[in-house]
Motif scaffolding. Sequence first.
Motif, PDB file in Angstrom:
ATOM      1  N   VAL A  76      18.383  48.047  43.519  1.00  0.00           N
ATOM      2  CA  VAL A  76      18.333  47.606  41.519  1.00  0.00           C
ATOM      3  C   VAL A  76      17.317  49.271  41.205  1.00  0.00           C
ATOM      4  O   VAL A  76      16.338  49.765  41.481  1.00  0.00           O
ATOM      5  N   THR A  77      18.328  49.667  40.644  1.00  0.00           N
ATOM      6  CA  THR A  77      17.829  51.085  39.802  1.00  0.00           C
ATOM      7  C   THR A  77      17.359  50.468  38.083  1.00  0.00           C
ATOM      8  O   THR A  77      16.789  50.865  37.331  1.00  0.00           O
ATOM      9  N   ALA A  78      17.468  49.322  37.472  1.00  0.00           N
ATOM     10  CA  ALA A  78      17.398  48.342  36.379  1.00  0.00           C
ATOM     11  C   ALA A  78      18.091  47.203  35.448  1.00  0.00           C
ATOM     12  O   ALA A  78      18.981  46.888  36.363  1.00  0.00           O
ATOM     13  N   VAL A  79      16.938  46.589  35.563  1.00  0.00           N
ATOM     14  CA  VAL A  79      17.215  44.606  34.748  1.00  0.00           C
ATOM     15  C   VAL A  79      16.743  45.151  33.688  1.00  0.00           C
ATOM     16  O   VAL A  79      15.747  45.205  32.965  1.00  0.00           O
ATOM     17  N   ARG A  80      18.039  44.382  32.213  1.00  0.00           N
ATOM     18  CA  ARG A  80      17.641  44.409  30.924  1.00  0.00           C
ATOM     19  C   ARG A  80      17.897  42.699  31.039  1.00  0.00           C
ATOM     20  O   ARG A  80      18.930  42.433  31.114  1.00  0.00           O
ATOM     21  N   LEU A  81      17.032  42.494  30.206  1.00  0.00           N
ATOM     22  CA  LEU A  81      16.944  40.827  30.336  1.00  0.00           C
ATOM     23  C   LEU A  81      16.939  40.643  28.474  1.00  0.00           C
ATOM     24  O   LEU A  81      16.454  41.235  28.014  1.00  0.00           O
ATOM     25  N   ASP A  83      17.901  36.734  25.748  1.00  0.00           N
ATOM     26  CA  ASP A  83      17.461  35.852  25.852  1.00  0.00           C
ATOM     27  C   ASP A  83      17.589  34.593  27.404  1.00  0.00           C
ATOM     28  O   ASP A  83      17.533  34.048  28.069  1.00  0.00           O
ATOM     29  N   VAL A  84      19.464  34.948  27.478  1.00  0.00           N
ATOM     30  CA  VAL A  84      20.232  33.901  27.987  1.00  0.00           C
ATOM     31  C   VAL A  84      20.863  34.849  29.256  1.00  0.00           C
ATOM     32  O   VAL A  84      20.798  34.333  30.731  1.00  0.00           O
ATOM     33  N   ALA A  85      21.198  35.899  29.371  1.00  0.00           N
ATOM     34  CA  ALA A  85      22.125  36.776  29.916  1.00  0.00           C
ATOM     35  C   ALA A  85      21.405  37.845  30.558  1.00  0.00           C
ATOM     36  O   ALA A  85      20.015  38.326  30.278  1.00  0.00           O
ATOM     37  N   ALA A  86      21.091  38.104  31.812  1.00  0.00           N
ATOM     38  CA  ALA A  86      20.404  39.856  32.448  1.00  0.00           C
ATOM     39  C   ALA A  86      21.686  41.162  33.007  1.00  0.00           C
ATOM     40  O   ALA A  86      22.530  40.533  33.261  1.00  0.00           O
ATOM     41  N   GLN A  87      21.442  42.141  32.696  1.00  0.00           N
ATOM     42  CA  GLN A  87      22.241  42.965  32.598  1.00  0.00           C
ATOM     43  C   GLN A  87      21.607  43.825  34.491  1.00  0.00           C
ATOM     44  O   GLN A  87      20.474  44.114  34.284  1.00  0.00           O
ATOM     45  N   VAL A  88      22.192  44.044  35.195  1.00  0.00           N
ATOM     46  CA  VAL A  88      21.509  44.578  35.964  1.00  0.00           C
ATOM     47  C   VAL A  88      22.204  45.086  36.556  1.00  0.00           C
ATOM     48  O   VAL A  88      23.316  45.469  37.140  1.00  0.00           O
ATOM     49  N   GLU A  89      21.908  47.236  37.101  1.00  0.00           N
ATOM     50  CA  GLU A  89      22.411  47.993  37.521  1.00  0.00           C
ATOM     51  C   GLU A  89      22.030  48.225  38.829  1.00  0.00           C
ATOM     52  O   GLU A  89      20.697  48.236  39.147  1.00  0.00           O
ATOM     53  N   ILE A  90      22.853  48.399  40.193  1.00  0.00           N
ATOM     54  CA  ILE A  90      22.591  48.380  41.566  1.00  0.00           C
ATOM     55  C   ILE A  90      23.238  49.996  41.624  1.00  0.00           C
ATOM     56  O   ILE A  90      24.462  50.598  41.290  1.00  0.00           O
ATOM     57  N   ALA A 107      15.949  35.103  37.975  1.00  0.00           N
ATOM     58  CA  ALA A 107      14.251  35.254  37.833  1.00  0.00           C
ATOM     59  C   ALA A 107      14.421  34.317  39.050  1.00  0.00           C
ATOM     60  O   ALA A 107      13.771  34.111  40.241  1.00  0.00           O
ATOM     61  N   GLU A 108      15.656  33.241  39.955  1.00  0.00           N
ATOM     62  CA  GLU A 108      15.589  32.801  41.253  1.00  0.00           C
ATOM     63  C   GLU A 108      15.187  33.511  42.016  1.00  0.00           C
ATOM     64  O   GLU A 108      14.983  33.145  43.392  1.00  0.00           O
ATOM     65  N   LEU A 109      16.266  34.625  42.191  1.00  0.00           N
ATOM     66  CA  LEU A 109      16.737  35.654  43.198  1.00  0.00           C
ATOM     67  C   LEU A 109      15.682  36.576  43.799  1.00  0.00           C
ATOM     68  O   LEU A 109      15.594  37.512  44.446  1.00  0.00           O
ATOM     69  N   GLY A 110      15.214  36.421  42.586  1.00  0.00           N
ATOM     70  CA  GLY A 110      13.526  37.819  42.859  1.00  0.00           C
ATOM     71  C   GLY A 110      14.155  39.490  42.303  1.00  0.00           C
ATOM     72  O   GLY A 110      13.514  40.079  42.423  1.00  0.00           O
ATOM     73  N   ILE A 111      15.122  38.921  41.939  1.00  0.00           N
ATOM     74  CA  ILE A 111      15.965  41.201  41.135  1.00  0.00           C
ATOM     75  C   ILE A 111      15.061  41.363  40.710  1.00  0.00           C
ATOM     76  O   ILE A 111      14.528  40.847  39.336  1.00  0.00           O
ATOM     77  N   GLU A 112      14.533  42.524  40.755  1.00  0.00           N
ATOM     78  CA  GLU A 112      13.476  44.054  39.929  1.00  0.00           C
ATOM     79  C   GLU A 112      13.417  45.334  40.472  1.00  0.00           C
ATOM     80  O   GLU A 112      14.568  44.969  41.994  1.00  0.00           O
ATOM     81  N   VAL A 113      13.340  46.257  39.597  1.00  0.00           N
ATOM     82  CA  VAL A 113      14.077  47.447  40.217  1.00  0.00           C
ATOM     83  C   VAL A 113      13.501  47.625  41.400  1.00  0.00           C
ATOM     84  O   VAL A 113      12.195  47.706  42.125  1.00  0.00           O
ATOM     85  N   GLY A 114      13.881  48.205  41.985  1.00  0.00           N
ATOM     86  CA  GLY A 114      14.019  48.414  43.738  1.00  0.00           C
ATOM     87  C   GLY A 114      13.837  47.451  44.741  1.00  0.00           C
ATOM     88  O   GLY A 114      13.616  47.749  46.282  1.00  0.00           O
TER      89      GLY A 114
END
Length: 131
Positions: A76-81, A83-90, A107-114
Motif C-alpha cells: 500500500v502506497t497511499a490511503v485517502r479517507l 467520511d464513508v469511502a477510502a481510496q487505496v493505492e497499491i 479500518a477492519e483490515l488494518g490497511i495503511e501505507v506500508g
Amino acid sequence: MRSYSMGQAAALLGVSAETVRRWADGGRLRMERDGTGNRTVEGTALAAFAEERAAGRHPVPDGVATSVRNSFAGIVTAVRLDDVAAQVEIQSGPHRLVSLVTRESVAELGIEVGVLVTARVKSTNVHVDVP
C-alpha cells in the motif's frame, strides 16, 4: 514467432537484464542467438516462463472458494479517507492499482501505507491493445 531481446524480456518479467542473463546461463530460460549474435527469447517460451514464475505467488487461502483469477500482491502506497469511502493505492511490481473501498473496510483490515496486501480483480471488461 515474435522474439524478445534480453532487455525486453527483463521489462516484461519485472526484473533486470542481468537477472534474465543469469536465468539463461543457469538453464532456467531458453535463449537463442539472432542473426547478429544477440541473445533473444522466443515469445511462447517467455510466456510459459512468466506463467511458471507466477504460479503460487498469489494463492487463495485454504477454505476459500472464489472465481477471481487476477491477483496482484503489492504494498500500500497511499490511503485517502473520506467520511464513508477510502481510496487505496497499491504498487504491485510495475503496476499501480487504485481501489475504492469503504472507510470501515480500511479500518477492519488494518490497511495503511506500508502494509502488504493482495488486490483481487474481477472485471467483465478487459481491453487488450497491441503496439
